[in-house]
Design a protein around this motif. Structure first.
Motif, mmCIF file in Angstrom:
data_model
loop_
_atom_site.group_PDB
_atom_site.id
_atom_site.type_symbol
_atom_site.label_atom_id
_atom_site.label_comp_id
_atom_site.label_asym_id
_atom_site.label_seq_id
_atom_site.Cartn_x
_atom_site.Cartn_y
_atom_site.Cartn_z
ATOM 1 N N THR A 114 0.133 -1.246 7.708
ATOM 2 C CA THR A 114 -0.092 -0.246 6.646
ATOM 3 C C THR A 114 -0.490 -0.876 5.311
ATOM 4 O OG1 THR A 114 2.309 -0.227 6.377
ATOM 5 C CG2 THR A 114 1.359 1.594 7.602
ATOM 6 N N GLY A 115 -0.514 -2.214 5.250
ATOM 7 C CA GLY A 115 -1.062 -2.879 4.069
ATOM 8 C C GLY A 115 -0.228 -2.769 2.817
ATOM 9 N N ALA A 116 -0.868 -3.083 1.710
ATOM 10 C CA ALA A 116 -0.234 -3.024 0.394
ATOM 11 C C ALA A 116 -1.247 -2.455 -0.579
ATOM 12 C CB ALA A 116 0.180 -4.429 -0.049
ATOM 13 N N SER A 117 -0.755 -2.011 -1.711
ATOM 14 C CA SER A 117 -1.652 -1.488 -2.744
ATOM 15 C C SER A 117 -1.408 -2.275 -4.023
ATOM 16 C CB SER A 117 -1.345 -0.014 -3.007
ATOM 17 O OG SER A 117 -1.275 0.690 -1.786
ATOM 18 N N HIS A 243 1.728 -6.311 -6.303
ATOM 19 C CA HIS A 243 1.298 -5.417 -5.231
ATOM 20 C C HIS A 243 2.519 -4.696 -4.717
ATOM 21 C CE1 HIS A 243 -2.283 -7.901 -5.273
ATOM 22 N NE2 HIS A 243 -2.870 -7.003 -4.502
ATOM 23 N N LYS A 244 2.293 -3.510 -4.173
ATOM 24 C CA LYS A 244 3.394 -2.779 -3.560
ATOM 25 C C LYS A 244 3.052 -2.571 -2.093
ATOM 26 C CE LYS A 244 6.024 1.527 -3.817
ATOM 27 N NZ LYS A 244 6.085 1.623 -2.346
ATOM 28 N N PRO A 245 3.859 -3.145 -1.190
ATOM 29 C CA PRO A 245 3.585 -2.925 0.232
ATOM 30 C C PRO A 245 3.829 -1.464 0.597
ATOM 31 C CG PRO A 245 5.646 -4.111 -0.065
ATOM 32 C CD PRO A 245 5.059 -3.952 -1.425
ATOM 33 N N ASN A 246 3.014 -0.919 1.505
ATOM 34 C CA ASN A 246 3.149 0.487 1.888
ATOM 35 C C ASN A 246 4.184 0.616 3.009
ATOM 36 O OD1 ASN A 246 1.038 1.060 0.052
ATOM 37 N ND2 ASN A 246 -0.454 0.460 1.587
ATOM 38 N N THR A 247 5.448 0.535 2.603
ATOM 39 C CA THR A 247 6.530 0.492 3.598
ATOM 40 C C THR A 247 7.587 1.573 3.403
ATOM 41 O OG1 THR A 247 7.624 -1.179 2.219
ATOM 42 C CG2 THR A 247 6.325 -1.991 4.065
ATOM 43 N N ASP A 248 7.303 2.571 2.555
ATOM 44 C CA ASP A 248 8.311 3.618 2.302
ATOM 45 C C ASP A 248 8.767 4.296 3.599
ATOM 46 O OD1 ASP A 248 8.107 2.984 -0.307
ATOM 47 O OD2 ASP A 248 7.067 4.804 -0.956
ATOM 48 N N LEU A 249 7.830 4.434 4.525
ATOM 49 C CA LEU A 249 8.087 5.061 5.825
ATOM 50 C C LEU A 249 9.163 4.331 6.625
ATOM 51 C CD1 LEU A 249 6.563 7.390 7.256
ATOM 52 C CD2 LEU A 249 5.015 5.692 8.221
ATOM 53 N N PHE A 250 9.323 3.025 6.352
ATOM 54 C CA PHE A 250 10.189 2.190 7.196
ATOM 55 C C PHE A 250 11.479 1.775 6.494
ATOM 56 C CE2 PHE A 250 5.639 1.258 7.947
ATOM 57 C CZ PHE A 250 5.507 1.972 9.139
ATOM 58 N N LYS A 251 11.740 2.365 5.306
ATOM 59 C CA LYS A 251 12.976 2.033 4.569
ATOM 60 C C LYS A 251 14.190 2.397 5.422
ATOM 61 C CE LYS A 251 11.956 1.373 -0.146
ATOM 62 N NZ LYS A 251 10.720 1.919 -0.705
ATOM 63 N N GLY A 252 15.109 1.451 5.516
ATOM 64 C CA GLY A 252 16.316 1.706 6.302
ATOM 65 C C GLY A 252 16.100 1.576 7.797
ATOM 66 N N ASN A 257 12.004 -7.456 2.449
ATOM 67 C CA ASN A 257 12.534 -8.224 1.322
ATOM 68 C C ASN A 257 12.725 -7.311 0.108
ATOM 69 O OD1 ASN A 257 10.070 -7.911 0.031
ATOM 70 N ND2 ASN A 257 9.467 -10.055 0.169
ATOM 71 N N GLU A 258 13.149 -7.910 -1.011
ATOM 72 C CA GLU A 258 13.509 -7.067 -2.164
ATOM 73 C C GLU A 258 12.310 -6.296 -2.734
ATOM 74 O OE1 GLU A 258 12.392 -11.083 -3.467
ATOM 75 O OE2 GLU A 258 13.808 -10.331 -1.974
ATOM 76 N N THR A 259 11.087 -6.790 -2.488
ATOM 77 C CA THR A 259 9.909 -6.063 -2.985
ATOM 78 C C THR A 259 9.413 -5.028 -1.986
ATOM 79 O OG1 THR A 259 9.167 -8.365 -3.193
ATOM 80 C CG2 THR A 259 8.122 -6.773 -4.634
ATOM 81 N N GLY A 260 9.948 -5.067 -0.763
ATOM 82 C CA GLY A 260 9.551 -4.073 0.223
ATOM 83 C C GLY A 260 8.610 -4.573 1.300
ATOM 84 N N TYR A 261 8.301 -5.897 1.295
ATOM 85 C CA TYR A 261 7.459 -6.448 2.365
ATOM 86 C C TYR A 261 8.273 -6.553 3.644
ATOM 87 C CZ TYR A 261 3.797 -7.753 -0.939
ATOM 88 O OH TYR A 261 2.801 -7.707 -1.870
ATOM 89 N N LEU A 262 7.682 -6.185 4.783
ATOM 90 C CA LEU A 262 8.379 -6.295 6.059
ATOM 91 C C LEU A 262 8.595 -7.767 6.391
ATOM 92 C CD1 LEU A 262 6.585 -3.587 8.253
ATOM 93 C CD2 LEU A 262 8.666 -3.362 6.882
#
Length: 314
Positions: A114-117, A243-252, A257-262
């Motif tokens: 899902t990449g990053a923005s 950058h913000k990784p597009n990982t909101d869907l996979f939270k929890g 990591n702390e920035t949200g990268y898988l």
């Protein structure tokens, strides 16, 4: 779930170079992947004009054209595409569940790409001049700014690196930072400060990108302490604010990591859930290039194929 619902061998979520490369490999392995490519299909390359560093294109290629040829290649080997966004996932048991609205899809394995923005300042004028002066990738676009004066916004290691890199092309680089000190590591700051082509503007923020309709002609900057506004005659503005990784869907659901990268296991694309793999910028905060994303997309397809074979052997 009805008994007769099809279970896909692999569902690929996301469609940049990582997802498309994994689709090419997994479809050639007869896994008949289903790619849910998202409504903004193609990823960050879709907002990149010229790509000159992807091997195989001696005259360069535009980002959208590169995605188009990759997509056709994946389609030729039998990849199916759904141009919608995944709204929910459940990876707690197999088959894995992936929803698009209220439509459920099932899969034996999942590849997440899902990449990053890139983070932007959020100015309307910044959008107007995106790719016409405003960029979020120095290694992609630096060479287009030969003999020009440009600005870099940021205060971390990336900002220092990009400012340094851009001095190869630009005659002058303004490093624009809203505080009076950098968060970057000391060695990186020292290097930047020593470079005669870099001028640091502390306690300064960009409030508007100026242009003539065709390209950028300057930036309006404001002092964060005194509120003084002035114009900076730069023709390029590089954002290095993360950058913000597009990982909101996979939270929890998946380890990040702390920035949200898988987080993937070293030298593999395995996530913490067996059968779920991650490739490209969603798990790579270091290189973030189309070619490295494609490379990990290949790895994910091979990892998934071998993992599926091992499951069926049991």
């Amino acid at each position: 779930m009805t008994q007769d619902q099809k279970v896909e061998n692999v569902i690929i979520i996301g469609s940049g170079p990582a997802g498309l490369t994994s689709a090419i490999y997994s479809s050639r392995a007869n896994l008949e992947p289903l790619m849910i490519e998202g409504e903004e299909a193609g990823g960050q390359l879709m907002t990149t004009t010229e790509v000159e560093n992807f091997p195989g294109f001696d005259h360069g290629i535009t980002g959208p054209d590169l995605i188009t040829v990759m997509r056709k290649q994946a389609e030729r080997f039998g990849t199916r595409f759904i141009t919608r966004n995944v709204t929910k996932v459940d990876f707690s048991q197999r088959p894995f569940k992936v929803w698009i609205g209220d439509k459920l899809h099932l899969a034996k394995s999942i590849i997440i790409s899902t990449g990053a923005s890139a983070k932007y300042l959020g100015l309307p004028s910044e959008k107007v001049y995106a790719n016409r002066g405003v960029s979020a990738c120095a290694t992609c676009d630096g060479a287009f700014f030969r003999n020009q004066e440009i600005g870099v916004v940021g205060g971390g290691d990336t900002a220092m690196e990009e400012a340094q890199f851009l001095t190869r092309f630009a005659t002058k680089v303004y490093l624009i930072h809203r505080r009076d000190h950098f968060r970057a590591s000391k060695i990186m700051v020292d290097r930047a400060l020593k470079n005669p082509k870099i001028e640091v503007l502390y306690n300064t923020e960009v409030i508007e990108v100026l242009g003539d309709g065709k390209g950028m002609t300057g930036a309006k900057i404001k002092g964060t302490l005194d509120g003084a506004v002035k114009e900076l005659p730069i023709t390029g503005l590089f954002l290095a604010i993360g950058h913000k990784p597009n990982t909101d869907l996979f939270k929890g659901v998946l380890d990040m990591n702390e920035t949200g990268y898988l987080i993937t296991q070293p030298n593999t694309t395995y996530t913490n859930i067996p059968g779920v793999f991650a490739a490209g910028d969603v798990q790579d905060h270091v290189y973030r290039q189309a070619i490295t994303a494609a490379g990990t997309g290949c790895m994910a397809a091979i990892d998934a194929e071998r993992w599926l074979e091992a499951q069926e052997a049991h």
